[in-house]
Design an enzyme around this catalytic site. Sequence first.
Site, PDB file in Angstrom:
ATOM      1  N   CYS A 173      -4.066  -2.633   4.696  1.00  0.00           N
ATOM      2  CA  CYS A 173      -2.600  -4.214   4.549  1.00  0.00           C
ATOM      3  C   CYS A 173      -3.217  -5.203   4.530  1.00  0.00           C
ATOM      4  CB  CYS A 173      -2.720  -4.337   7.038  1.00  0.00           C
ATOM      5  SG  CYS A 173      -1.770  -2.315   7.109  1.00  0.00           S
ATOM      6  N   HIS A 176      -3.374 -10.309  12.083  1.00  0.00           N
ATOM      7  CA  HIS A 176      -2.984  -8.831  11.550  1.00  0.00           C
ATOM      8  C   HIS A 176      -2.054  -8.087  12.567  1.00  0.00           C
ATOM      9  CE1 HIS A 176      -1.644  -4.753   9.605  1.00  0.00           C
ATOM     10  NE2 HIS A 176      -3.302  -4.780   9.919  1.00  0.00           N
ATOM     11  N   GLU A 207       1.058  -1.303   0.497  1.00  0.00           N
ATOM     12  CA  GLU A 207      -0.023   0.167  -0.036  1.00  0.00           C
ATOM     13  C   GLU A 207       0.971   1.387  -0.536  1.00  0.00           C
ATOM     14  OE1 GLU A 207      -1.302  -0.229   4.823  1.00  0.00           O
ATOM     15  OE2 GLU A 207      -1.193   1.451   4.188  1.00  0.00           O
TER      16      GLU A 207
HETATM   17  N1  ACO Z   1       1.256   3.117  30.317  1.00  0.00           N
HETATM   18  C1  ACO Z   1      -0.014   1.916  29.955  1.00  0.00           C
HETATM   19  N2  ACO Z   1      -0.595   2.312  29.427  1.00  0.00           N
HETATM   20  C2  ACO Z   1      -0.788   3.634  28.521  1.00  0.00           C
HETATM   21  C3  ACO Z   1      -0.630   4.195  28.990  1.00  0.00           C
HETATM   22  C4  ACO Z   1       0.626   4.867  29.724  1.00  0.00           C
HETATM   23  N3  ACO Z   1       1.041   5.355  30.561  1.00  0.00           N
HETATM   24  N4  ACO Z   1      -0.751   5.168  28.765  1.00  0.00           N
HETATM   25  C5  ACO Z   1      -2.015   5.170  27.834  1.00  0.00           C
HETATM   26  N5  ACO Z   1      -1.924   3.883  27.401  1.00  0.00           N
HETATM   27  C6  ACO Z   1      -3.486   2.880  26.706  1.00  0.00           C
HETATM   28  C7  ACO Z   1      -3.893   3.454  27.075  1.00  0.00           C
HETATM   29  O1  ACO Z   1      -5.232   2.973  27.896  1.00  0.00           O
HETATM   30  C8  ACO Z   1      -4.841   2.622  25.992  1.00  0.00           C
HETATM   31  O2  ACO Z   1      -5.006   1.242  26.140  1.00  0.00           O
HETATM   32  P1  ACO Z   1      -6.258   0.440  26.338  1.00  0.00           P
HETATM   33  O3  ACO Z   1      -6.982   0.630  24.311  1.00  0.00           O
HETATM   34  O4  ACO Z   1      -5.846  -1.251  26.019  1.00  0.00           O
HETATM   35  O5  ACO Z   1      -7.371   1.239  27.103  1.00  0.00           O
HETATM   36  C9  ACO Z   1      -4.365   2.653  24.832  1.00  0.00           C
HETATM   37  O6  ACO Z   1      -2.845   2.338  25.769  1.00  0.00           O
HETATM   38  C10 ACO Z   1      -4.122   3.051  24.239  1.00  0.00           C
HETATM   39  O7  ACO Z   1      -3.944   4.826  24.004  1.00  0.00           O
HETATM   40  P2  ACO Z   1      -5.208   5.260  23.781  1.00  0.00           P
HETATM   41  O8  ACO Z   1      -5.305   6.758  24.138  1.00  0.00           O
HETATM   42  O9  ACO Z   1      -7.156   4.859  23.351  1.00  0.00           O
HETATM   43  O10 ACO Z   1      -4.739   5.670  21.808  1.00  0.00           O
HETATM   44  P3  ACO Z   1      -3.958   6.827  21.775  1.00  0.00           P
HETATM   45  O11 ACO Z   1      -3.969   8.441  21.589  1.00  0.00           O
HETATM   46  O12 ACO Z   1      -2.428   6.133  22.038  1.00  0.00           O
HETATM   47  O13 ACO Z   1      -3.839   5.616  19.938  1.00  0.00           O
HETATM   48  C11 ACO Z   1      -4.090   4.575  18.393  1.00  0.00           C
HETATM   49  C12 ACO Z   1      -3.601   4.597  19.799  1.00  0.00           C
HETATM   50  C13 ACO Z   1      -5.615   4.692  17.781  1.00  0.00           C
HETATM   51  C14 ACO Z   1      -3.691   2.624  17.682  1.00  0.00           C
HETATM   52  C15 ACO Z   1      -3.225   5.577  17.800  1.00  0.00           C
HETATM   53  O14 ACO Z   1      -1.596   4.861  17.094  1.00  0.00           O
HETATM   54  C16 ACO Z   1      -3.285   5.406  16.228  1.00  0.00           C
HETATM   55  O15 ACO Z   1      -4.034   5.532  15.281  1.00  0.00           O
HETATM   56  N6  ACO Z   1      -2.814   4.342  15.254  1.00  0.00           N
HETATM   57  C17 ACO Z   1      -3.038   4.038  13.110  1.00  0.00           C
HETATM   58  C18 ACO Z   1      -3.880   3.645  13.516  1.00  0.00           C
HETATM   59  C19 ACO Z   1      -3.910   1.569  13.282  1.00  0.00           C
HETATM   60  O16 ACO Z   1      -2.987   0.949  13.107  1.00  0.00           O
HETATM   61  N7  ACO Z   1      -4.991   1.251  13.403  1.00  0.00           N
HETATM   62  C20 ACO Z   1      -5.449  -0.159  13.606  1.00  0.00           C
HETATM   63  C21 ACO Z   1      -5.712  -1.080  12.346  1.00  0.00           C
HETATM   64  S1  ACO Z   1      -6.183  -0.173  10.609  1.00  0.00           S
HETATM   65  C22 ACO Z   1      -4.078  -0.805  10.196  1.00  0.00           C
HETATM   66  O17 ACO Z   1      -3.783  -1.703  10.416  1.00  0.00           O
HETATM   67  C23 ACO Z   1      -3.040   1.028  10.290  1.00  0.00           C
END
Ligand code: ACO
Length: 441
Positions: free
Chosen positions: A116, A239, A82
């Site tokens: 993906c 994935h 991609e």
């Molecule tokens: N210690 C431990 N855990 C923590 C801490 C910390 N200090 N701070 C945050 N977390 C945890 C949160 O509780 C959450 O866990 P949970 O989901 O089990 O409750 C996790 O970290 C993620 O934190 P969020 O605030 O929910 O999300 P964040 O703003 O970090 O963004 C995301 C994460 C949405 C995955 C982002 O990285 C993203 O958009 N990635 C790209 C999209 C993606 O990969 N999508 C997946 C399918 S599509 C694809 O394959 C591209």
Amino acid sequence: RNGVGILAMDIYFPAACVPQEVLEAHDGASKGRYTIGLGQDCMAYCSEVEDVISMSLTVVTSLLKKYNIDPKLIGRLEVGSETVIDKSKSIKTWLMQIFEESGNTDIEGVDSSNACYGGTAALLNCVNWVESKSWDGRYGLVVCTDSAVYAEGPARPTGGAAAMAMLIGPNAPISFESKYRASHMAHVYDFYKPDLSSEYPVVDGKLSQTCYLMALDSCYRQYLGEQFSISDADYCVFHSPYNKLVQKSFARLYFNDFMRNCSSVDNDAKEKLQPFANLTSEESYQSRDLEKASQQVAKHLYDIKVQPSTLLPKQIGNMYTASLYAALASVIYNKHSSLGGQRILMFSYGSGLTSTMFSLKLHDGQHPFSLINIASVLDVTTKLESRHETSPEKFIETLKLMEHRYGAKDFETSKDTSLLPQGTFYLTKVDSMYRRFYEKK
Ligand code: ACO
């Protein structure tokens, strides 16, 4: 034709990587946010001399050499990616250089793309070709190659980069079980790349997670029609955009089994999940309590059935099309001596969205197409240990440079190959006609 599937595998990933713990501190994120929150250890990235084309040239050359395959014996070559370098010319055509040298230009197949999922589309095409009347007796070759990079923000630590190559044919040690296959496809805007001047996606992180889990449910429910439960799979391979989503995915399958009263769910787990039994399906995707409870009760099975697949995805990051197959490679690498007769459940997801669940049956196989030889060629530990950890500053500087280089012409790269292993292809220049030139170290 019996047992059509994967005969051989190899992986290439860039030597440059940044540890998530260091990146976390650099970004001012709370401690554990990337390592525990996302579940990631390290992230690989392409230096300015590498890209999806150089990585795929490297991995294909390496696979042919290590399994001693005559390039004339390849009859179909399919690439999943991609990462857009050219809107018309497929990555497959660059790879043809390897085959032209040996006089083989008679090779079907082009690139497949949908986030993906492209690697899975390429793999299914090759398997279907070998099973079809059009098969001419030669091998299929599937290449999954991607560089996952995100704009600054919460998605940035979920990048990664790698290329996988898989040789396809009959009597394979990793064969498809066609009885178990289900897809779920729909139109959503969860992650997409509408800005053709940028390599970065537009992403709705939360929506992409929900879409992923809904697609997983939909595929699994079609399996359930076949009386399937997680006890029927020895390993579950997902994935892996980041490890936390894999933990949630396995827990979700377990919750599905609970809702169907499967014997895979013990009494203690039933008690803990009972409070969630009456949630609507919409509510169940939003319930963090359910997420936590199901992850907790599924943990002992996660450690056995999923953890062996997480090695490469946790160390490299999201490899987009290569991600699922790097997870499969991790199982083969970690468990090759005990896999004979076992079943692996696979879940492929591509935003937008496309998804397929399928099942693989494992056999020890015969040299060179044996699980033990595949594990030895993958040589994961040596490859991981010979990587070069860079600072977050270096990573960010590289991404800045690549923002300018993306879609640009008329430049030469540094040709700095000091980090590259012998035999690695690298980009030397892009000329005034946007033609790209590569050399091999
Ligand atoms: N210690 C431990 N855990 C923590 C801490 C910390 N200090 N701070 C945050 N977390 C945890 C949160 O509780 C959450 O866990 P949970 O989901 O089990 O409750 C996790 O970290 C993620 O934190 P969020 O605030 O929910 O999300 P964040 O703003 O970090 O963004 C995301 C994460 C949405 C995955 C982002 O990285 C993203 O958009 N990635 C790209 C999209 C993606 O990969 N999508 C997946 C399918 S599509 C694809 O394959 C591209």
